[in-house]
Every structure is written in C-alpha cells, then in structure tokens.
Scaffold this motif. Structure first.
Motif: not given
Length: 109
Positions: A21, A24-27, A65, A69
């Motif tokens: 979490r 940044p921008n974790f899908p 992802c 990433m």
C-alpha cells in the motif's frame, strides 16, 4: 502488463499488505489460501520437525501491474516476507497478453 505472483507465509500477510500500500499508484492485489511444501532435495539434512511441518499453509499473492512497477513490487515482497528460512516462498513474474474489466469489458493498458 505483467503479473507478479508470490507464495508467502501467512504471518507475513499484514506486513506485506502495508508495504505494498505504501508504493505510489499501487494497483491492488488478490490473495488466495494455498498449501505447499519445500522441495526435499533443497534441504541437506531434514529433521523430524521438518517432516512434520513440511506441508504448510501459505498465501498466493497476485498483482497485475505495469512493466515498470515489477521490480519495485518484487523487492517489496522479498523484503517484507523473507525470514531467511526454508519455506519463505517464491516470487515469479508472468507476461499478461490482455486484461479486461469485468464491470464493462473495457481493456486495460
């Protein structure tokens, strides 16, 4: 697009969730209950304890992802879930040919 998959120890689940979490921008991810055991050939000397606890509960983590990433996610999984002992799990990466949202059939980039 890639899929990062991992098999982890159950007691590392919450630590992993929080670490992912923080990216940044974790899908997002999916997690499934799994069971498994370590390859006997990878352990030189097996004890009675090893034999009795060999088939253990695990979690399978799946993250779809963007290609850029993958390394970050893989590194977070290893850092969050590793104990240095046999049975910590595995991480692997798969190419994904296409992904579509169930909600509307829309393809994802």
């Amino acid at each position: 697009m890639k899929e990062v998959r991992a098999i982890i120890r159950p007691n590392r689940r919450d630590r992993l969730r929080e670490a992912l979490r923080a990216i940044p921008n974790f899908p997002g991810m999916s997690m499934f209950s799994a069971q498994g055991f370590t390859a006997p050939a990878s352990i030189d000397k097996r004890s009675v304890r090893d034999e009795l606890t060999d088939f253990t509960e695990k979690y399978m983590v799946c993250v779809l992802c963007p290609d850029d990433m993958v390394e970050t996610i893989r590194n977070v999984i290893v850092a969050s879930c590793g104990t240095g002992n046999f049975g910590d799990g595995l991480v692997w990466v798969l190419d994904v040919a296409s992904v579509h949202r169930v909600r509307n059939g829309e393809p994802m980039a």
